[in-house]
Structures are given as structure tokens and as C-alpha cells.
Design a protein around this motif. Structure first.
Motif, PDB file in Angstrom:
ATOM      1  N   ASP A  18      37.660  33.786  45.293  1.00  8.11           N
ATOM      2  CA  ASP A  18      38.694  33.342  45.233  1.00  8.11           C
ATOM      3  C   ASP A  18      38.918  32.465  43.424  1.00  8.11           C
ATOM      4  O   ASP A  18      40.086  32.041  43.692  1.00  8.11           O
ATOM      5  N   ALA A  19      37.679  31.528  43.313  1.00  9.37           N
ATOM      6  CA  ALA A  19      37.693  31.601  41.714  1.00  9.37           C
ATOM      7  C   ALA A  19      38.856  31.808  40.719  1.00  9.37           C
ATOM      8  O   ALA A  19      39.094  31.624  40.274  1.00  9.37           O
ATOM      9  N   VAL A  20      38.036  33.060  40.786  1.00 11.01           N
ATOM     10  CA  VAL A  20      38.677  34.227  40.124  1.00 11.01           C
ATOM     11  C   VAL A  20      39.590  35.018  40.212  1.00 11.01           C
ATOM     12  O   VAL A  20      40.558  34.944  39.133  1.00 11.01           O
ATOM     13  N   ALA A  21      39.872  35.758  41.451  1.00 14.45           N
ATOM     14  CA  ALA A  21      41.371  35.554  42.090  1.00 14.45           C
ATOM     15  C   ALA A  21      42.610  34.075  41.123  1.00 14.45           C
ATOM     16  O   ALA A  21      43.520  34.951  40.851  1.00 14.45           O
ATOM     17  N   ALA A  22      42.037  33.288  41.757  1.00  6.89           N
ATOM     18  CA  ALA A  22      42.963  31.888  41.132  1.00  6.89           C
ATOM     19  C   ALA A  22      43.292  32.260  39.310  1.00  6.89           C
ATOM     20  O   ALA A  22      44.854  32.190  39.249  1.00  6.89           O
ATOM     21  N   ARG A  23      42.112  32.562  38.518  1.00  5.98           N
ATOM     22  CA  ARG A  23      42.820  32.878  37.238  1.00  5.98           C
ATOM     23  C   ARG A  23      42.936  34.032  36.875  1.00  5.98           C
ATOM     24  O   ARG A  23      44.210  33.978  36.138  1.00  5.98           O
ATOM     25  N   LEU A  24      42.828  34.963  37.865  1.00  5.16           N
ATOM     26  CA  LEU A  24      44.067  36.267  37.716  1.00  5.16           C
ATOM     27  C   LEU A  24      45.355  36.019  38.101  1.00  5.16           C
ATOM     28  O   LEU A  24      46.105  36.770  37.349  1.00  5.16           O
ATOM     29  N   ARG A  25      45.456  35.404  39.179  1.00  8.75           N
ATOM     30  CA  ARG A  25      46.620  34.677  39.491  1.00  8.75           C
ATOM     31  C   ARG A  25      47.311  34.045  38.968  1.00  8.75           C
ATOM     32  O   ARG A  25      49.032  34.320  38.367  1.00  8.75           O
ATOM     33  N   ALA A  26      47.027  33.658  38.054  1.00  7.06           N
ATOM     34  CA  ALA A  26      47.506  31.952  36.956  1.00  7.06           C
ATOM     35  C   ALA A  26      47.832  33.333  36.031  1.00  7.06           C
ATOM     36  O   ALA A  26      49.421  33.331  35.152  1.00  7.06           O
ATOM     37  N   ALA A  27      47.439  34.456  35.596  1.00  5.49           N
ATOM     38  CA  ALA A  27      47.801  35.471  34.510  1.00  5.49           C
ATOM     39  C   ALA A  27      48.607  36.154  34.724  1.00  5.49           C
ATOM     40  O   ALA A  27      49.295  36.727  34.228  1.00  5.49           O
ATOM     41  N   GLY A  28      49.566  36.575  36.145  1.00  5.95           N
ATOM     42  CA  GLY A  28      49.997  37.568  36.423  1.00  5.95           C
ATOM     43  C   GLY A  28      50.037  38.388  37.068  1.00  5.95           C
ATOM     44  O   GLY A  28      50.353  39.899  38.052  1.00  5.95           O
ATOM     45  N   CYS A  29      48.280  38.283  37.488  1.00  5.49           N
ATOM     46  CA  CYS A  29      47.686  39.963  37.819  1.00  5.49           C
ATOM     47  C   CYS A  29      48.475  39.485  39.743  1.00  5.49           C
ATOM     48  O   CYS A  29      47.849  39.202  40.254  1.00  5.49           O
ATOM     49  N   VAL A  30      49.103  40.512  40.319  1.00  4.99           N
ATOM     50  CA  VAL A  30      49.805  40.537  41.703  1.00  4.99           C
ATOM     51  C   VAL A  30      48.092  41.169  42.746  1.00  4.99           C
ATOM     52  O   VAL A  30      48.495  39.961  43.664  1.00  4.99           O
ATOM     53  N   PHE A  31      47.717  42.013  42.673  1.00  7.24           N
ATOM     54  CA  PHE A  31      46.519  42.064  43.187  1.00  7.24           C
ATOM     55  C   PHE A  31      45.158  40.656  42.593  1.00  7.24           C
ATOM     56  O   PHE A  31      43.996  41.616  42.968  1.00  7.24           O
ATOM     57  N   ALA A  32      45.528  40.247  42.679  1.00  8.38           N
ATOM     58  CA  ALA A  32      44.149  39.241  41.990  1.00  8.38           C
ATOM     59  C   ALA A  32      42.855  39.001  43.030  1.00  8.38           C
ATOM     60  O   ALA A  32      41.899  39.564  42.373  1.00  8.38           O
ATOM     61  N   GLU A  33      43.145  38.971  44.052  1.00  2.82           N
ATOM     62  CA  GLU A  33      41.464  39.330  44.942  1.00  2.82           C
ATOM     63  C   GLU A  33      41.222  40.529  45.079  1.00  2.82           C
ATOM     64  O   GLU A  33      40.215  40.665  44.933  1.00  2.82           O
ATOM     65  N   ASP A  34      42.125  41.390  44.636  1.00  3.83           N
ATOM     66  CA  ASP A  34      41.544  42.656  44.869  1.00  3.83           C
ATOM     67  C   ASP A  34      40.488  43.017  43.600  1.00  3.83           C
ATOM     68  O   ASP A  34      39.262  43.309  43.670  1.00  3.83           O
ATOM     69  N   GLU A  35      41.304  42.647  42.186  1.00  4.03           N
ATOM     70  CA  GLU A  35      40.701  43.248  41.165  1.00  4.03           C
ATOM     71  C   GLU A  35      39.456  42.094  40.868  1.00  4.03           C
ATOM     72  O   GLU A  35      38.169  42.738  40.455  1.00  4.03           O
ATOM     73  N   ALA A  36      39.617  40.489  41.344  1.00  2.00           N
ATOM     74  CA  ALA A  36      38.568  40.183  41.404  1.00  2.00           C
ATOM     75  C   ALA A  36      36.845  40.666  41.735  1.00  2.00           C
ATOM     76  O   ALA A  36      35.956  39.794  41.383  1.00  2.00           O
ATOM     77  N   GLN A  37      37.623  41.183  42.955  1.00  2.60           N
ATOM     78  CA  GLN A  37      36.585  41.884  43.799  1.00  2.60           C
ATOM     79  C   GLN A  37      35.743  42.622  42.586  1.00  2.60           C
ATOM     80  O   GLN A  37      34.698  42.635  42.755  1.00  2.60           O
ATOM     81  N   LEU A  38      36.719  43.880  42.064  1.00  2.00           N
ATOM     82  CA  LEU A  38      35.970  44.433  41.617  1.00  2.00           C
ATOM     83  C   LEU A  38      35.454  44.444  40.651  1.00  2.00           C
ATOM     84  O   LEU A  38      34.289  44.798  40.140  1.00  2.00           O
TER      85      LEU A  38
END
Length: 277
Positions: A18-38
Motif C-alpha cells: 500500500d505504501a509503495v502503491a500510494a507513491r506510484l499512484r501519486a505519480a500517475g501510475c494507473v496500475f499502482a498496486e500491481d506495479e508495487a507488488q512487482l
């Protein structure tokens, strides 16, 4: 009392996602949670993870951050500065597999990191003789990694050079399938590509000239020399280029047709040329 350590570990892991996804989502990454897991699965430790997150937040393509791209069920090695294989190009592989048999000679021009060649070899259980070439040495360095097993068995050969120039003359008239994932974006439209492509991939892999078909015409012109009678050359194009691309292949003396596919959120058009028997 029940042991809550497993649940606690899962909660902690999800909290990290969740913490990583939040940073990615704020940068505009649409699939933030999937990317965070990878990213979490790929990173060897906190330091590497932080570096990977920073690169992704800055806009670098996820595949280049991870060091690999998924293509036709394979994990294809990529590196900064190379063209990332697109999932839509899997349709070219499927069309090509219908025209190739075990033991055939296959040429992959504009091979990039070797994704198409690797997928064709995988589809035929490595029972082909594969020759891959690209003008970009960074791309062919990756291709040698992706085709390492075949190279070791002398079933694949990778060359750095302009289109067919580095191919050995012994292949003339022997090739069953010649695939070429050529650049086909018109020069004037490069500026409108997504930043991930425009800013991080080589222009030579994107720019197809004034109408996007400069390299396609060159491949069409050289293909008859290499193809066996009845052999096929296949190139991915955009649907709006279809008429001009068909005309280019026919001018080169090839029988020409197109194969279209609608998969998920994208469509793919593959131009097929056949050397008359």
C-alpha cells in the motif's frame, strides 16, 4: 491461543504494498498496486527498492525498471535505452507460427531484444534455426541474453547491423519466415507518443519516416532474396497504413495480405508477404 504471526506478516506485507502503491499512484501510475507488488518482488533490499521506485516515479517504463518484460508467456530481458516489446506484437508471433515448421530457417530483422525470435523458438520447442539482427548494439546485447540457450546450441545467431546486411549469404533462398518488427510511426507523430516511449526508447526503433513505411519498404525489397519459394515475410503495421503497405509489398513482387486481431484494449494489423512459388 491461535498464532497470529502469519496474519501479522500478511498485514505488514500488504502495508508495504500500500505504501509503495500510494507513491506510484501519486505519480500517475494507473496500475499502482500491481506495479508495487512487482517492484517489491524484484528488489533485493530496501536500497534497491527505493531506487526502483524513484525511477518509476520519474516516468521510466516499468519494464526497464524491472529489467524484464512479459511477452508471449516469456520473461524477456530488457535494459535502459532499448525498445520494450509490446504485447500487441504477440499477434505477429501467432501469424508467423502458422507458417513455420520444425527445422525451418527463421530470420528476425529489427529484432530488438529478440522477443519475437524467442517466442517463435518457444512455440516450436526450439526446433528452428533462428537468425536475428538489429542495428542497435544495446538491443542485440539483450537479444544474446534472451537467446542464450539457443546460441549455446548453435540454433540461433545474433548480428548487429543494418537490416539484412549482416546476414550470411548462405541463407539466400532458404528462409521460411522473415519477421520484422520495424518502426512505423510517422516522423511528425513522434512528438505525440507517450513519454515512456518518446523519452526512454531509441528513436531508431520508433521513427518510420514521413509516412511510417520507410523501413517496411526496405524490408519488402530485400525479402525476396532471402525467402524460399512460398516463404513469408511478416511486419506489424497500423491499420491506416494498410493500403500503402500492401502496395509496397506487391511492388516488391510479393503476394500480399493482412491479418487483423482485436485483443483486449488494442488491435493489431500484420502485413504478410509471400514469395510466389
Amino acid at each position: 491461543m491461535p498464532d497470529g504471526s502469519g496474519a501479522g506478516a500478511r498485514a505488514a506485507a500488504q502495508g508495504e504494498v500500500d505504501a509503495v502503491a500510494a507513491r506510484l499512484r501519486a505519480a500517475g501510475c494507473v496500475f499502482a498496486e500491481d506495479e508495487a507488488q512487482l517492484l517489491l518482488a524484484q528488489a533485493s533490499g530496501p536500497g534497491e527498492l527505493e531506487g526502483m521506485i524513484a525511477r518509476r516515479v520519474a516516468g521510466e517504463p516499468l519494464e526497464l525498471v524491472l529489467g524484464w518484460a512479459e511477452f508471449a508467456g516469456l520473461r524477456i530481458i530488457v535494459a535502459p535505452g532499448v525498445f520494450v516489446p509490446r504485447r500487441r506484437t504477440e499477434h505477429l508471433v501467432q501469424v508467423a507460427l502458422a507458417s513455420v515448421e520444425p527445422g525451418d530457417v527463421v530470420v528476425d530483422l529489427c529484432c530488438g531484444v529478440g522477443a519475437v525470435g524467442a517466442a517463435l523458438a518457444d512455440g516450436l520447442a526450439d526446433r528452428i534455426e533462428l537468425h536475428a539482427a538489429d542495428v542497435d548494439p544495446a538491443a542485440t546485447a539483450c537479444a544474446r541474453l534472451n537467446l542464450a540457450g539457443l546460441l549455446a546450441e548453435h540454433k540461433a545467431f545474433v548480428y548487429t547491423g543494418d537490416l539484412d546486411a549482416p546476414l550470411p549469404s548462405r541463407l539466400a533462398g532458404r528462409v521460411s519466415v522473415l519477421s520484422a518488427n520495424v518502426p512505423y510511426v510517422p516522423t511528425a507523430e513522434i512528438a505525440y507518443l507517450p513519454a515512456e516511449a518518446r523519452d526512454y526508447e531509441p528513436l531508431v526503433a520508433l521513427d518510420g519516416g514521413s509516412d511510417g513505411l520507410d523501413v517496411l519498404r526496405r524490408v519488402g525489397a530485400c525479402a525476396p532474396r532471402w525467402l524460399r519459394p512460398g516463404g513469408h515475410v511478416l511486419i506489424e503495421i497500423s491499420a491506416r497504413q494498410q493500403d500503402a503497405a500492401l502496395a509496397a509489398f506487391r511492388t516488391a513482387g510479393l503476394e500480399a495480405s493482412v491479418h487483423e486481431s482485436d485483443e483486449d484494449d488494442y488491435s493489431t494489423t500484420v502485413l504478410v508477404g509471400r514469395r510466389p512459388a
